[in-house]
Design an enzyme around this catalytic site. Sequence first.
Site, short mmCIF file in Angstrom:
data_model
loop_
_atom_site.label_atom_id
_atom_site.label_comp_id
_atom_site.label_asym_id
_atom_site.label_seq_id
_atom_site.Cartn_x
_atom_site.Cartn_y
_atom_site.Cartn_z
N PRO A 11 0.79 -1.23 0.00
CA PRO A 11 0.00 0.00 0.00
C PRO A 11 0.82 1.28 0.00
CG PRO A 11 -0.12 -1.10 2.13
CD PRO A 11 0.53 -2.06 1.17
N ASN A 12 0.30 2.24 -0.75
CA ASN A 12 0.82 3.60 -0.87
C ASN A 12 2.07 3.72 -1.73
OD1 ASN A 12 -1.17 4.93 0.83
ND2 ASN A 12 -0.24 3.78 2.51
N ARG A 19 5.40 12.04 -3.04
CA ARG A 19 5.32 12.55 -1.68
C ARG A 19 6.56 12.03 -0.93
NH1 ARG A 19 1.46 14.59 -3.52
NH2 ARG A 19 -0.74 14.66 -2.91
N TYR A 24 11.76 8.48 0.61
CA TYR A 24 11.65 7.42 -0.42
C TYR A 24 12.29 7.79 -1.76
CZ TYR A 24 8.35 5.57 2.98
OH TYR A 24 7.78 5.09 4.13
N ASN A 75 8.01 -5.79 -1.54
CA ASN A 75 8.01 -4.68 -0.58
C ASN A 75 6.58 -4.61 -0.05
OD1 ASN A 75 7.98 -2.38 0.91
ND2 ASN A 75 9.06 -1.12 -0.61
N ALA A 78 3.41 -1.06 4.50
CA ALA A 78 2.93 -1.09 5.89
C ALA A 78 2.46 -2.49 6.30
CB ALA A 78 1.81 -0.08 6.07
N HIS A 81 4.48 -4.84 8.72
CA HIS A 81 4.45 -4.75 10.18
C HIS A 81 3.15 -5.28 10.78
CE1 HIS A 81 7.74 -2.23 9.00
NE2 HIS A 81 6.93 -1.36 8.42
N ASP A 88 1.71 -16.00 5.92
CA ASP A 88 1.20 -17.35 5.68
C ASP A 88 1.21 -17.68 4.19
OD1 ASP A 88 0.82 -17.76 8.37
OD2 ASP A 88 -1.35 -17.42 8.33
N GLU A 99 12.78 -9.73 0.72
CA GLU A 99 11.99 -8.61 1.24
C GLU A 99 12.77 -7.32 1.00
OE1 GLU A 99 11.21 -9.13 5.41
OE2 GLU A 99 10.48 -7.07 5.68
N HIS A 101 12.88 -3.03 1.51
CA HIS A 101 12.39 -1.74 2.02
C HIS A 101 13.28 -0.65 1.47
CE1 HIS A 101 9.56 -3.73 4.49
NE2 HIS A 101 10.51 -4.53 4.90
N ARG A 108 14.07 4.17 11.76
CA ARG A 108 12.81 4.91 11.84
C ARG A 108 12.04 4.51 13.11
NH1 ARG A 108 9.90 4.70 6.20
NH2 ARG A 108 8.74 6.40 7.21
#
Length: 149
Positions: A11-12, A19, A24, A75, A78, A81, A88, A99, A101, A108
Amino acid sequence: MTGLVYVLNGPNLNLLGRRQPHIYGHETLADVERDCRTLAAELRLDLRFHQSNREYEIIDWIHAAREDADGIAINPAAFTHTSVAILDALHAFEGPVIEIHISNVHKREAFRHHSFVSSRADGVIAGFGTQGYLLALRRLARLIEEGSK
Ligand code: CA2
């Protein structure tokens, strides 16, 4: 081609480059996809590149990957977390998982320090900016090649 890799984005991440560039960077997700496709051609990998703001869509793509993919770069944003469901789904995938990021999550807020996905991932890349996607593809190409021997 030496393998098929799914690159999945949570997401995002559709807002990448538009932004919070101090966190980022300035590259958009379309720029990241273009760079991934250029490198994938060099590595002789086929790519499926997806982004969703919906957890179930990411889970469905991981299920689809069970059918035809040799590796996954993810990636989870959110969902990293929060999502036992994505963890699963990844456990049901047999190939290598990296993974990614973009930011160094460990530098952070404390709530970003724990990842559900890391306990399944074969490698974790954080804080390399969008270059992390390219590093993930290089690692997956190596792991896929080793796995095929
Ligand atoms: O550093 C990363 O790649 C993250 O996975 C990005 C997630 C964040 O929740 C993770 O803790 C770390 C956030 C993605 C949102 O991306 C945006 C990009 C530009 C503007 C707003 C959000």
